[in-house]
Design a protein around this motif. Sequence first.
Motif, PDB file in Angstrom:
ATOM      1  N   SER A 208       0.857  -1.181   0.000  1.00  0.00           N
ATOM      2  CA  SER A 208       0.000   0.000   0.000  1.00  0.00           C
ATOM      3  C   SER A 208       0.890   1.226   0.000  1.00  0.00           C
ATOM      4  N   LEU A 209       0.664   2.107  -0.939  1.00  0.00           N
ATOM      5  CA  LEU A 209       1.415   3.363  -0.922  1.00  0.00           C
ATOM      6  C   LEU A 209       0.662   4.416  -1.719  1.00  0.00           C
ATOM      7  N   GLN A 210       1.012   5.662  -1.437  1.00  0.00           N
ATOM      8  CA  GLN A 210       0.385   6.781  -2.136  1.00  0.00           C
ATOM      9  C   GLN A 210       1.458   7.735  -2.620  1.00  0.00           C
ATOM     10  N   VAL A 211       1.254   8.296  -3.790  1.00  0.00           N
ATOM     11  CA  VAL A 211       2.148   9.348  -4.268  1.00  0.00           C
ATOM     12  C   VAL A 211       1.290  10.547  -4.627  1.00  0.00           C
ATOM     13  N   LYS A 212       1.690  11.709  -4.097  1.00  0.00           N
ATOM     14  CA  LYS A 212       0.934  12.923  -4.360  1.00  0.00           C
ATOM     15  C   LYS A 212       1.583  13.702  -5.497  1.00  0.00           C
ATOM     16  N   GLY A 213       0.792  14.559  -6.113  1.00  0.00           N
ATOM     17  CA  GLY A 213       1.348  15.458  -7.101  1.00  0.00           C
ATOM     18  C   GLY A 213       2.411  16.328  -6.446  1.00  0.00           C
ATOM     19  N   GLY A 214       3.499  16.576  -7.166  1.00  0.00           N
ATOM     20  CA  GLY A 214       4.540  17.429  -6.622  1.00  0.00           C
ATOM     21  C   GLY A 214       5.488  16.729  -5.669  1.00  0.00           C
ATOM     22  N   GLU A 215       5.406  15.412  -5.611  1.00  0.00           N
ATOM     23  CA  GLU A 215       6.385  14.731  -4.761  1.00  0.00           C
ATOM     24  C   GLU A 215       7.024  13.556  -5.491  1.00  0.00           C
ATOM     25  N   ILE A 216       8.224  13.226  -5.055  1.00  0.00           N
ATOM     26  CA  ILE A 216       8.905  12.046  -5.582  1.00  0.00           C
ATOM     27  C   ILE A 216       8.947  11.008  -4.471  1.00  0.00           C
TER      28      ILE A 216
END
Lengths: 314, 533
Positions: free
Chosen positions: B277-285
């Motif tokens: 389970s993981l999330q990536v947001k806009g503007g992040e690496i």
Amino acid sequence: MNNILSLFTEEFFYATIRMASPVILAATGEVFLQRSGIINLGMESMVIYGAFFGVLGSALTGSGWMGLAAAMLAGTITGLLYGFIVITLKANQSVTGTAFNIVGIGLTSFLARVIWGIRELPVQVDTIKPWSVPILNKIPFIGHILFDHSPLVYLAYILVGVATFVIFKTTWGLKVRAVGENPRAAASIGINVYAWRYFCAILAGCLASMGGAVLSLVDLNMFVDGMSGGRGYFALATVILGRWHPVGAAIGGLVFGAGNALQMRMQAFGVKIPSDLLLILPFVLAFLAVVIFHGKSSAKPAALAKPYEKEATI
Amino acid sequence: MPTAVKMVNIVKSFPGVLANKNVTLEVEKGEIHALLGENGAGKTTLMNILFGLSQPDSGEIFINDQRVSINSPTDAITHGIGMIHQHFMLIPVFTVTENITLGEHSPKEPLLDLETAKNKILEIGKSAGLHVNPDAKVMDLCVGEQQRVEIIKAIYRGANILIMDEPTSVLTPQETDELFVILHQLTEKGNTILFITHKLREVMAISDRVTVLRDGSLIGTVKTKDTNRNELAKMMVGREVFLTFDKNPTHKEEVVLDLQHVYAKNECGLHALKDVSLQVKGGEILGIAGVDGNGQNELAEVIMGLRPLDRGDILIKQRSVKLNTTRDIIDLGVSCIPFLRQKEGLVLTFSVSENLILKEWHNPPITRKGFFDTKAIIDLSKKLIKEYNIKTTGPNAKVGNMSGGNQQKVVLARELSRNPNLVVACHPTHGLDIGATEYVRQQLLKERERGAAVLLISTELDEIMALCDRIVVLFEGQIMGEVAGEKINVDDIGLMMLGVRQENLHHGTLAVAGCSSAETKRCNVTTTEKDTI
Ligand SMILES: Nc1ncnc2c1ncn2[C@@H]1O[C@H](COP(=O)(O)OP(=O)(O)O)[C@@H](O)[C@H]1O
Ligand SMILES: [Mg+2]
């Protein structure tokens, strides 16, 4: 019920041992060859060359033993040629092997016609006679089954033990296995990959042809067209089924021998099963073995059927 | 100090390349000598010559001040040279002892004598701190242990000059530290070590002296204690390089990629991803760290729709895509920089412009009424070639003839010029030289600033730490933990890469799992077997 049990007589077991021996000889050579990383689908051709040149040698010299020598020479040359094509020229091994078989069956019938003409009964030659092991052959029941054979039959079984020992207990066997698992690693420590593969190819050719000589100089005393009868293919299957172990392959050979002996006895007894069906039985088994076991075993040499290319940079 | 190895004026050419131009290398006895250079600088070529794997066009070699000619690895071994290759030369199904004795004369020739060999291996192990179980099968060992087997193998054959070609490229930070301890012990015993690398940190950490190669030429040999990273980087690249990046703060709000309890299987039907389970947001690496082969490739493949999900869900911009095709996923604004750029990223026999339109070929302006608009394609290609600084003769040049760095620029141009919402970057700088690496990293940071979500899969910890806002560590397909921002600690990441869960990190005695599972490795064996016959 009685009827079926009566198939399994002393003679049945005797025939099993004898009929297994050509397959076992071919399979033992094939174990070496595949352990070194080469698959030989062309064994059928090596078996039939053995059968043919065995008879030719015996016809020319009048000696079954010289016939055997001729068969071994033919197998050696065929193995060398196969090695040249797949090791040096790096041709596809399955295609090459299949081509060898087609040529082998055709060429031997052709030569037989050219040399002996078209006859009602093939030329009969001197054979390799049975040699009973003194004393041991008097053991009740198993004495006859095991110890009343031709020397070539004993040799087949002795070679199974020798091969097992060489492959697993000697530095040579370790090198052969290394060459078949990771030729680059083997080469990096100074093992001559090509030389070992050639050696195994020649050995495999020679042993398969000895198997052929059993057919024509022990079982019979003549050459019959196509008399290899798929034993080369069957040997290939037993190697895979037997997990690249000589003993495993020999067990496969015995299954073939038993199937064949049974099939012949059933025909002789007039059991009501179409004989064609019985004849294909060993090959159905072989086919299933390849489909089921191929590629799944960890014993399978990792570099099998992959040509080795020397490179300057690694 | 006597010299152990002296290579004088070595010249070696391959068709079309001069791989070594008059290189002279002098290595003192008992030192750790680093050979530093970018990919393609000619390091491996020079070492292959020393080990007898290839022959120089001209030049002389001296071992212990004796002029020698080395025509094969066997010659090299007789002169006490051992080489530990970048890709290990081991046979996975053999035991450690069998691997080490292979090809060696046995006291009971032709019979194997594994008992004697085993004792000798244990002895070597004890004297140099190289601990390994002689009866274990190599395929059950982890990479660090396999490397130790390679070192023992060389010493067993009487080597006292050890060439190690990029030995750390396969190791975790802890394994690297262990290796460095071993190397110091080996030199204390009088061995000489030639350590090939393109990593500056390692040169500074381990070597006594360093020789730098660039484009096949010798740039110079310096004492490590008289130099520094910036100077070495300059020698290596030939110009000033920037080893650090400025990251501007970005606005991170919208979750672009959301993986919920994802399970996926590998080719053998074993779980390659377990409850990820993981999330990536806009503007992040978001960085995915881990030793190669722990599910990273499968992770990229499930996101791109190339590998079926077994369980769980994947949301892109809050939309479940588990039933969608790769085309649909691409059209949602997902771009991918695949790991195997030459196999998965490009069609090498296609031209630059054909490769550039591979994703948008069916959309206007490239296609109008079912036909390609050649002029639009050429115009677009020219624009991208300029924008992404691709060095090529023009839009019609074959991609296969270009250097790795320029090939990667073609991939970047195609993937990033679409202004994607999500970029999945798999080992994007693998095999690139410093210049190209720097460029790729800048581009990823640009995407981040533009507001894209970036998932960066990499085995280079330096890269992940320099670029990422957050890092998760994968081990055997499971997430071991997550670290963010300023709190990043290399040792913690290293331990998690070895299979220690984050919650167990600081519990006094550490239960280090140590090895990536043998099961996964065997699977790799069987997948390569598939292409036989
Ligand atoms: N066997 C070969 N054939 C042709 N070119 C080669 C060969 N080996 C290496 N090269 C070329 O020589 C150059 C140096 O390569 P290499 O020694 O492997 O560099 P490094 O190890 O420093 O990365 C590269 O341009 C490479 O493409
Ligand atoms: Mg290299």
